[in-house]
Design an enzyme around this catalytic site. Structure first.
Site, PDB file in Angstrom:
ATOM      1  N   ASP A 271      -0.487  -0.945 -11.872  1.00 39.18           N
ATOM      2  CA  ASP A 271      -0.891  -1.803 -10.751  1.00 39.18           C
ATOM      3  C   ASP A 271      -0.157  -3.129 -10.941  1.00 39.18           C
ATOM      4  OD1 ASP A 271      -1.998  -3.525  -8.948  1.00 39.18           O
ATOM      5  OD2 ASP A 271      -4.089  -3.106  -9.499  1.00 39.18           O
ATOM      6  N   VAL A 272       0.822  -3.393 -10.084  1.00 41.46           N
ATOM      7  CA  VAL A 272       1.679  -4.573 -10.308  1.00 41.46           C
ATOM      8  C   VAL A 272       0.954  -5.893 -10.086  1.00 41.46           C
ATOM      9  CG1 VAL A 272       3.840  -3.382  -9.756  1.00 41.46           C
ATOM     10  CG2 VAL A 272       2.613  -4.609  -7.946  1.00 41.46           C
TER      11      VAL A 272
ATOM     12  N   ASN B  29       9.631  -3.817  -6.033  1.00 45.39           N
ATOM     13  CA  ASN B  29       9.620  -3.292  -4.669  1.00 45.39           C
ATOM     14  C   ASN B  29       8.221  -2.974  -4.148  1.00 45.39           C
ATOM     15  OD1 ASN B  29      10.756  -1.507  -2.356  1.00 45.39           O
ATOM     16  ND2 ASN B  29       9.489  -0.111  -3.572  1.00 45.39           N
TER      17      ASN B  29
ATOM     18  N   TYR C 185       1.173 -11.074   5.298  1.00 45.60           N
ATOM     19  CA  TYR C 185       2.274 -10.314   4.687  1.00 45.60           C
ATOM     20  C   TYR C 185       3.559 -11.145   4.702  1.00 45.60           C
ATOM     21  CZ  TYR C 185       5.752  -6.467   4.543  1.00 45.60           C
ATOM     22  OH  TYR C 185       6.812  -5.645   4.245  1.00 45.60           O
TER      23      TYR C 185
ATOM     24  N   LYS D 190       6.331 -12.548   1.802  1.00 43.66           N
ATOM     25  CA  LYS D 190       7.766 -12.254   1.808  1.00 43.66           C
ATOM     26  C   LYS D 190       8.587 -13.550   1.829  1.00 43.66           C
ATOM     27  CE  LYS D 190       7.271  -7.812   1.566  1.00 43.66           C
ATOM     28  NZ  LYS D 190       7.719  -7.063   0.387  1.00 43.66           N
TER      29      LYS D 190
HETATM   30  P1  NAD Z   1       5.441   2.695   0.972  1.00 46.36           P
HETATM   31  O1  NAD Z   1       3.986   2.510   1.187  1.00 46.36           O
HETATM   32  O2  NAD Z   1       6.093   3.958   1.387  1.00 46.36           O
HETATM   33  O3  NAD Z   1       5.809   2.424  -0.551  1.00 46.36           O
HETATM   34  C1  NAD Z   1       5.183   1.427  -1.290  1.00 46.36           C
HETATM   35  C2  NAD Z   1       4.924   1.942  -2.682  1.00 46.36           C
HETATM   36  O4  NAD Z   1       4.300   0.882  -3.432  1.00 46.36           O
HETATM   37  C3  NAD Z   1       3.975   3.133  -2.694  1.00 46.36           C
HETATM   38  O5  NAD Z   1       4.489   4.174  -3.497  1.00 46.36           O
HETATM   39  C4  NAD Z   1       2.687   2.548  -3.270  1.00 46.36           C
HETATM   40  O6  NAD Z   1       1.911   3.484  -4.000  1.00 46.36           O
HETATM   41  C5  NAD Z   1       3.229   1.445  -4.175  1.00 46.36           C
HETATM   42  N1  NAD Z   1       2.228   0.429  -4.463  1.00 46.36           N
HETATM   43  C6  NAD Z   1       1.350  -0.150  -3.616  1.00 46.36           C
HETATM   44  N2  NAD Z   1       0.552  -0.998  -4.275  1.00 46.36           N
HETATM   45  C7  NAD Z   1       0.944  -0.966  -5.574  1.00 46.36           C
HETATM   46  C8  NAD Z   1       0.494  -1.626  -6.762  1.00 46.36           C
HETATM   47  N3  NAD Z   1      -0.536  -2.481  -6.728  1.00 46.36           N
HETATM   48  N4  NAD Z   1       1.126  -1.367  -7.921  1.00 46.36           N
HETATM   49  C9  NAD Z   1       2.168  -0.474  -7.959  1.00 46.36           C
HETATM   50  N5  NAD Z   1       2.609   0.180  -6.882  1.00 46.36           N
HETATM   51  C10 NAD Z   1       2.009  -0.061  -5.703  1.00 46.36           C
HETATM   52  O7  NAD Z   1       6.110   1.450   1.736  1.00 46.36           O
HETATM   53  P2  NAD Z   1       7.636   0.970   1.882  1.00 46.36           P
HETATM   54  O8  NAD Z   1       7.810   0.672   3.320  1.00 46.36           O
HETATM   55  O9  NAD Z   1       8.572   1.867   1.179  1.00 46.36           O
HETATM   56  O10 NAD Z   1       7.524  -0.431   1.121  1.00 46.36           O
HETATM   57  C11 NAD Z   1       8.350  -0.775   0.020  1.00 46.36           C
HETATM   58  C12 NAD Z   1       8.649  -2.249   0.092  1.00 46.36           C
HETATM   59  O11 NAD Z   1       9.430  -2.504   1.268  1.00 46.36           O
HETATM   60  C13 NAD Z   1       7.425  -3.145   0.209  1.00 46.36           C
HETATM   61  O12 NAD Z   1       7.602  -4.296  -0.575  1.00 46.36           O
HETATM   62  C14 NAD Z   1       7.401  -3.514   1.677  1.00 46.36           C
HETATM   63  O13 NAD Z   1       6.736  -4.732   1.900  1.00 46.36           O
HETATM   64  C15 NAD Z   1       8.874  -3.592   1.966  1.00 46.36           C
HETATM   65  N6  NAD Z   1       9.247  -3.523   3.383  1.00 46.36           N
HETATM   66  C16 NAD Z   1       8.951  -2.445   4.122  1.00 46.36           C
HETATM   67  C17 NAD Z   1       9.323  -2.408   5.464  1.00 46.36           C
HETATM   68  C18 NAD Z   1       9.012  -1.230   6.355  1.00 46.36           C
HETATM   69  O14 NAD Z   1       9.161  -1.362   7.580  1.00 46.36           O
HETATM   70  N7  NAD Z   1       8.617  -0.096   5.829  1.00 46.36           N
HETATM   71  C19 NAD Z   1       9.996  -3.488   6.026  1.00 46.36           C
HETATM   72  C20 NAD Z   1      10.285  -4.589   5.218  1.00 46.36           C
HETATM   73  C21 NAD Z   1       9.909  -4.602   3.883  1.00 46.36           C
END
Ligand code: NAD
Length: 257
Positions: free
Chosen positions: A72-73, A98, A164, A168
């Site tokens: 858990d980060v 990430n 959120y 960021k």
């Molecule tokens: P996702 O939900 O598919 O992946 C996120 C991962 O983080 C999951 O595997 C989840 O289990 C893990 N996670 C969540 N809380 C955690 C914790 N406390 N400790 C460890 N792991 C944890 O989502 P994604 O879209 O792949 O998101 C990845 C990154 O990209 C995030 O930082 C998100 O904010 C960013 N992002 C996503 C988008 C989008 O549109 N999907 C856009 C901009 C930025």
């Protein structure tokens, strides 16, 4: 158009949130490029319905080396444990912070508990992921690279993203501040800011986003898929980016134009 190739043989990459979505695509990319990948996520199973094999197993099936550490980060001591675990593979050379969460809430409805939950993972997790990886690199005399996941919402407000987006924006400034202070140690810190990407960051968003891809006419501003992000992370972590630090690279299909 040509392609670029990356070689991370003999390097260890720790990636948080590597089980799903963007993190999974990036972890597979590093694995394919020869790195040993340590995935630090709360869960090993991917959220993506089409991806049944946990990331570390998928990397091994493709001939690579990988491990999963339940993490858990939002708890810095757990990040420290992952970095310690990476020493088994020679120690962290590249840290990818990430892991992220999102709650779809209007600004007026965000509670302190929502705020803390999102900040705990996104900003606190990235802050201490950067700091603890850097301390470990300095202890081992490694001039490594750190790549954080920001978002275009760091600079472009969107409805229901206030809490959120604040995380960021913080990650973007953390990236620049840490880059400044870690420069003397030869450690580079950069970020990638994705636009809307089809993932399950919130339930149902992947399908919604995939529909948007089918309906879009392409650039500018098509919705992305996780694989669209992979090479930006590999580039920023590579020797080819040795003159790049404190930078946030936007990968958004032109959506910000
Ligand atoms: P996702 O939900 O598919 O992946 C996120 C991962 O983080 C999951 O595997 C989840 O289990 C893990 N996670 C969540 N809380 C955690 C914790 N406390 N400790 C460890 N792991 C944890 O989502 P994604 O879209 O792949 O998101 C990845 C990154 O990209 C995030 O930082 C998100 O904010 C960013 N992002 C996503 C988008 C989008 O549109 N999907 C856009 C901009 C930025």
């Amino acid at each position: 158009m040509g392609t670029i190739s990356a070689d991370f043989t003999d390097e260890t990459v720790v990636i948080t949130g590597g089980s799903s979505g963007i993190g999974r695509a990036v972890a597979l990319g590093f694995g394919d490029a020869g790195a040993t990948v340590v995935n630090a996520d709360r869960r090993a199973e991917p959220k993506d319905v089409d991806a049944e094999t946990p990331t570390h197993e998928a990397i091994e099936e493709r001939g690579g080396t990988a491990a999963f550490v339940e993490t858990d980060v939002s708890e810095p001591s757990q990040i420290a444990s992952v970095i310690e675990a990476a020493r088994e593979f020679g120690g962290v050379d590249v840290m990818v912070n990430n892991a992220g969460v999102h709650r779809d809430l209007e600004f007026l409805d965000v509670t302190p508990a929502d705020f803390d939950a999102v900040h705990g993972v996104n900003l606190r997790g990235t802050f201490f992921g950067t700091q603890l990886a850097a301390k470990d690199m300095i202890d081992r005399g490694v001039e490594g690279a750190i790549v954080n996941t920001s978002s275009t919402t760091a600079e472009r407000p969107e409805w229901n993203h206030s809490h959120y987006a604040a995380t960021k924006g913080g990650i973007q400034m953390l990236t620049r501040s840490a880059a400044l202070e870690l420069d003397d140690h030869g450690i580079r810190v950069n970020a990638v800011a994705p636009g809307p990407i089809a993932t399950e960051i919130r339930e149902g968003w992947a399908d919604e986003a995939r529909d948007a891809i089918e309906e879009s006419d392409g650039l500018p501003s098509r919705t992305g898929i996780p694989g669209d992000l992979r090479d930006a992370y590999l580039y920023l972590a590579s020797e080819g980016a040795s003159y790049v630090t404190g930078e946030t690279v936007w990968v958004d299909g032109g959506g910000s134009l």
